[in-house]
Design a protein around this motif. Structure first.
Motif, short mmCIF file in Angstrom:
data_model
loop_
_atom_site.label_atom_id
_atom_site.label_comp_id
_atom_site.label_asym_id
_atom_site.label_seq_id
_atom_site.Cartn_x
_atom_site.Cartn_y
_atom_site.Cartn_z
N ASN A 15 -3.03 -0.36 -1.10
CA ASN A 15 -4.15 0.58 -0.95
C ASN A 15 -4.38 0.77 0.56
O ASN A 15 -3.59 0.27 1.37
CB ASN A 15 -5.40 0.06 -1.68
CG ASN A 15 -5.84 -1.33 -1.20
OD1 ASN A 15 -5.76 -1.64 -0.01
ND2 ASN A 15 -6.30 -2.16 -2.12
N ALA A 16 -5.46 1.48 0.91
CA ALA A 16 -5.69 1.77 2.34
C ALA A 16 -5.94 0.49 3.14
O ALA A 16 -5.64 0.44 4.33
CB ALA A 16 -6.87 2.73 2.48
N GLY A 17 -6.45 -0.54 2.48
CA GLY A 17 -6.70 -1.81 3.18
C GLY A 17 -5.41 -2.57 3.46
O GLY A 17 -5.21 -3.09 4.56
N THR A 18 -4.51 -2.61 2.48
CA THR A 18 -3.24 -3.32 2.71
C THR A 18 -2.39 -2.55 3.72
O THR A 18 -1.62 -3.15 4.47
CB THR A 18 -2.45 -3.54 1.39
OG1 THR A 18 -2.15 -2.27 0.82
CG2 THR A 18 -3.24 -4.37 0.40
N ALA A 19 -2.56 -1.22 3.77
CA ALA A 19 -1.78 -0.40 4.73
C ALA A 19 -2.11 -0.80 6.17
O ALA A 19 -1.27 -0.68 7.05
CB ALA A 19 -2.07 1.08 4.52
N GLU A 20 -3.34 -1.29 6.39
CA GLU A 20 -3.74 -1.66 7.75
C GLU A 20 -3.11 -2.96 8.20
O GLU A 20 -2.97 -3.20 9.40
CB GLU A 20 -5.26 -1.82 7.81
CG GLU A 20 -5.98 -0.51 8.01
CD GLU A 20 -7.48 -0.68 7.87
OE1 GLU A 20 -8.00 -1.80 8.04
OE2 GLU A 20 -8.13 0.34 7.57
N ILE A 21 -2.78 -3.85 7.27
CA ILE A 21 -2.30 -5.18 7.68
C ILE A 21 -0.85 -5.44 7.28
O ILE A 21 -0.24 -6.39 7.76
CB ILE A 21 -3.22 -6.30 7.12
CG1 ILE A 21 -3.31 -6.26 5.59
CG2 ILE A 21 -4.63 -6.18 7.73
CD1 ILE A 21 -4.08 -7.45 4.99
N ALA A 22 -0.31 -4.64 6.37
CA ALA A 22 1.07 -4.86 5.90
C ALA A 22 1.73 -3.50 5.74
O ALA A 22 1.14 -2.47 6.10
CB ALA A 22 1.06 -5.62 4.58
N GLN A 23 2.93 -3.49 5.19
CA GLN A 23 3.60 -2.21 4.99
C GLN A 23 3.54 -1.82 3.52
O GLN A 23 4.09 -2.53 2.66
CB GLN A 23 5.06 -2.35 5.44
CG GLN A 23 5.73 -0.99 5.56
CD GLN A 23 7.14 -1.13 6.13
OE1 GLN A 23 7.42 -1.98 6.98
NE2 GLN A 23 8.05 -0.30 5.63
N ASN A 24 2.84 -0.73 3.21
CA ASN A 24 2.79 -0.25 1.83
C ASN A 24 4.12 0.40 1.46
O ASN A 24 4.77 1.02 2.30
CB ASN A 24 1.67 0.77 1.65
CG ASN A 24 0.31 0.11 1.49
OD1 ASN A 24 0.19 -1.11 1.51
ND2 ASN A 24 -0.71 0.93 1.33
N VAL A 25 4.49 0.26 0.18
CA VAL A 25 5.73 0.84 -0.32
C VAL A 25 5.36 1.69 -1.54
O VAL A 25 4.68 1.19 -2.44
CB VAL A 25 6.72 -0.26 -0.77
CG1 VAL A 25 8.04 0.34 -1.15
CG2 VAL A 25 6.88 -1.32 0.31
N ALA A 26 5.81 2.94 -1.56
CA ALA A 26 5.43 3.83 -2.66
C ALA A 26 6.27 3.55 -3.90
O ALA A 26 7.18 4.29 -4.26
CB ALA A 26 5.60 5.29 -2.23
N LEU A 27 5.98 2.42 -4.54
CA LEU A 27 6.70 2.01 -5.75
C LEU A 27 5.67 1.60 -6.78
O LEU A 27 4.73 0.87 -6.45
CB LEU A 27 7.55 0.77 -5.46
CG LEU A 27 8.99 0.88 -5.04
CD1 LEU A 27 9.56 -0.51 -4.82
CD2 LEU A 27 9.81 1.63 -6.10
N SER A 28 5.88 2.04 -8.02
CA SER A 28 4.97 1.60 -9.08
C SER A 28 5.32 0.16 -9.49
O SER A 28 6.49 -0.24 -9.43
CB SER A 28 5.12 2.55 -10.28
OG SER A 28 4.87 1.86 -11.47
N VAL A 29 4.31 -0.59 -9.93
CA VAL A 29 4.56 -1.99 -10.32
C VAL A 29 5.41 -2.10 -11.59
O VAL A 29 5.90 -3.18 -11.92
CB VAL A 29 3.25 -2.79 -10.52
CG1 VAL A 29 2.47 -2.88 -9.21
CG2 VAL A 29 2.39 -2.20 -11.62
N THR A 30 5.58 -0.99 -12.30
CA THR A 30 6.42 -1.03 -13.50
C THR A 30 7.77 -0.34 -13.30
O THR A 30 8.54 -0.16 -14.24
CB THR A 30 5.69 -0.39 -14.71
OG1 THR A 30 5.24 0.90 -14.31
CG2 THR A 30 4.52 -1.24 -15.15
N ASP A 31 8.08 0.05 -12.05
CA ASP A 31 9.38 0.65 -11.74
C ASP A 31 10.36 -0.50 -11.44
O ASP A 31 10.65 -0.81 -10.28
CB ASP A 31 9.23 1.60 -10.54
CG ASP A 31 10.56 2.21 -10.11
OD1 ASP A 31 11.60 1.94 -10.77
OD2 ASP A 31 10.56 2.94 -9.11
N PHE A 32 10.85 -1.14 -12.51
CA PHE A 32 11.66 -2.35 -12.33
C PHE A 32 12.92 -2.09 -11.51
O PHE A 32 13.30 -2.88 -10.65
CB PHE A 32 12.02 -2.96 -13.70
CG PHE A 32 10.85 -3.52 -14.47
CD1 PHE A 32 9.56 -3.46 -13.95
CD2 PHE A 32 11.04 -4.11 -15.71
CE1 PHE A 32 8.47 -3.99 -14.66
CE2 PHE A 32 9.97 -4.64 -16.42
CZ PHE A 32 8.69 -4.58 -15.89
#
Ligand code: AMP
Ligand code: GLY
Length: 429
Positions: free
Chosen positions: A34-51
Motif C-alpha cells: 500500500n502507500a505506506g509500504t511504498a515509502e519504506i520498501a519496494q511495492n510489486v504489482a502482483l496479486s497475492v493469488t497470482d502463484f
C-alpha cells in the motif's frame, strides 16, 4: 536476505516496518503493498493469488524468504504450489501448507481437529443441505443464543449469532438451501454460544516447537461500546490485563501444546503463525476459532512489543529452527486505533486526500487502505485506512499517544472509535 512479503493491509505495513529494523534484511519487496509500504520498501504489482507471478518474481529477484500475510493464498495452496516447483521446493516460507491452512479455511475441519486433540471449544454439530431436517431438529434442542457458522471463508461475514429459534431456523435454511454465503455455507457449523471476554493469542511455530507472542484484545464492532456491525477490527490493545500469568498458563497447557502436538502427530506441515481467537469463560480458555495468519489490527499492536530480532523469528519459523530462537518481549503497552472511511463496513466513498502530521510523538502510523492518486496525493482506497499505534509504559499513556496522533490526521468522512482501551482502563481501576 532478500525478503518478499505478501499482502496490502495494516498488518503488512507493520510486518515491513518490523522486518526493516533487522540488520538481516537487505532488500524488502511487498506485493502488492500500500502507500505506506511504498515509502519504506519496494511495492510489486502482483496479486497475492497470482502463484505463477509470485514464483517468477522469487526467481528473478533471488528471494531468500517469503512471508505470507493474509489467509487467502494459504488456503488456496500457495505453499504447496511453491514446494512443487524444483527451484522453490526448499525455499523458506512463513505460512502453512494448504492442509494446515484448512484450520481457517474450514470451520468443520478445525472443530474436528480440536476434538481429536482435546482442545477445549464450544459444543457443535455440522450439517449439509441434505441434513437440513436434522439440523432444524438439532436447533430445537439447543439453548439461545446459538451460533451458525459458514464452513468456508466468507470475508469475515459468515458467523451469525441468533437470538431466537425462528431466526436460527431461517438462517440455517438460507445458508444451506439458498447459498447465503455462496459455497462457503454449503456446510454449516451450529455451535454453542460462549460467554466471557474475548482474547487473541498468537503463536509462532515451525510445526514442532512454538513461541507465544504477546496477546491482544481486538475491538470488532463499528460503534462505540461494541455496538453496530462487525468489522475487520477497529482497534487493539496489548498486553491485556485479564490475560494474567495464571490464565496464559492455562492457554499454553490446554490449547497451545495440544494444538502444536496435534499438527505434528497428524503430519500437518505448518510453518507460520497460529492466531487463536479464544473466550475467557470464568477464567478458563475456550477456542472460538483458529486463523492461520496474524490478526489485523492486532499485529500493529503486537509486533512493536517484540524486542528480539524479528527476521530471526521469521527464519526460525520457516527453517524449522525456532527452538534456538530467544523471544524477548517488551513489558510496555501498545494500543492501536483504526481510522476508517465513513460508511464502512457498508459502502463508502474513496479518493479523499489524507493529511498526515510530520511528527507523531510516541506513536507510529501504519497504512492499510491507502493509495496515491494520479497527482501523487495520498488518498483513502479501502474501508480500514490507517492504524495508529501508541506506546507507553502505562495503558493510559499509550492511548494518549495514539489519540494525539489520530487527532492530527484528517480526510473527508474519516471515522474512528474513541473508546478503544477504555473497558480495560476501567478493569484496571
Ligand atoms: P469469526 O468470524 O469466526 O471471527 O467470528 C466472529 C465473532 O463471532 C467472534 O469474534 C466472536 O465474537 C463471535 N463468536 C463466534 N463464535 C462464538 C461462540 N461460539 N460464542 C460466542 N461468540 C462467538
Ligand atoms: N482482527 C481479527 C482478524 O484479523 O481476523
Amino acid at each position: 536476505m532478500n525478503i518478499l512479503l505478501l499482502g496490502s493491509g495494516g498488518r503488512e505495513h507493520a510486518f515491513a516496518w518490523k522486518i526493516l529494523q533487522s540488520p538481516e534484511c537487505s532488500r524488502l519487496f511487498v506485493a502488492p503493498g500500500n502507500a505506506g509500504t511504498a515509502e519504506i520498501a519496494q511495492n510489486v504489482a502482483l496479486s497475492v493469488t497470482d502463484f505463477q507471478g509470485i514464483h517468477q518474481f522469487i526467481l528473478s529477484e533471488s528471494i531468500d524468504l517469503v512471508v505470507v500475510g493474509p489467509e487467502e493464498p494459504l488456503v488456496k495452496g500457495l505453499v504447496d504450489f511453491l514446494q512443487s516447483k524444483p527451484e522453490t521446493a526448499t525455499l523458506p516460507i512463513v505460512g502453512p501448507s494448504k492442509l494446515g491452512a484448512t484450520l481457517e479455511g474450514s470451520k468443520d475441519f478445525s472443530k474436528r481437529f480440536m476434538q481429536r486433540n482435546g482442545v477445549p471449544t464450544a459444543a457443535y454439530e455440522t450439517f449439509t443441505a441434505d441434513q437440513i431436517e436434522a439440523g432444524l431438529a438439532y436447533l430445537e434442542k439447543q439453548s439461545l443464543p446459538i451460533v451458525l457458522k459458514a464452513d468456508g471463508l466468507a470475508a469475515g461475514k459468515g458467523v451469525l449469532i441468533c437470538e431466537t429459534l425462528e431466526e436460527a431456523k431461517s438462517s440455517l435454511k438460507e445458508m444451506l438451501l439458498e447459498a447465503k454465503f455462496g459455497d462457503a455455507s454449503s456446510k454449516v457449523v451450529v455451535e454453542e454460544f460462549l460467554t466471557g471476554i474475548e482474547l487473541s493469542v498468537f503463536v509462532a511455530t515451525d510445526g514442532k516447537s512454538y513461541k507465544i507472542l504477546p496477546e491482544a484484545k481486538d475491538y470488532k464492532r463499528i460503534g462505540e461500546g461494541d455496538t453496530g456491525l462487525n468489522t475487520g477490527g477497529m482497534g487493539a490493545v496489548s498486553p491485556v490485563i485479564f490475560a494474567d500469568a495464571a490464565f496464559m498458563q492455562k492457554v499454553e497447557e490446554r490449547i497451545v501444546k495440544p494444538t502444536i502436538a496435534g499438527l505434528e502427530k497428524e503430519e500437518i506441515d505448518y510453518k507460520g503463525f497460529v492466531f487463536i481467537g479464544l473466550m475467557n469463560k470464568n477464567g478458563n480458555p475456550y477456542v472460538i476459532e483458529y486463523n492461520v495468519r496474524m490478526g489485523d489490527p492486532e499485529t500493529e499492536a503486537v509486533l512493536p512489543r517484540i524486542e528480539s530480532d524479528f527476521v530471526g523469528l521469521l527464519k526460525g519459523i520457516a527453517t524449522g529452527t525456532l527452538s534456538d530462537y530467544e523471544l524477548e518481549i517488551s513489558p510496555n503497552y501498545s494500543t492501536t486505533v483504526v481510522m476508517v472511511s465513513g460508511g464502512y463496513p457498508g459502502s463508502y466513498d474513496k479518493g479523499f486526500p489524507i493529511s498526515l502530521p510530520d511528527k507523531t510523538p510516541g506513536s507510529v502510523i501504519f497504512h492499510a487502505g491507502t493509495a496515491h492518486n494520479a497527482e501523487r496525493k495520498l488518498v483513502n482506497q479501502g474501508g480500514r485506512v490507517l492504524a495508529i499505534t501508541g506506546f507507553g509504559s502505562e495503558l493510559k499513556e499509550a492511548l494518549d499517544h495514539a489519540f494525539a496522533t489520530v487527532q492530527k490526521i484528517s480526510w473527508e468522512k474519516a471515522y474512528y472509535r474513541r473508546d478503544i482501551g477504555q473497558d480495560i482502563l476501567k478493569l484496571m481501576k
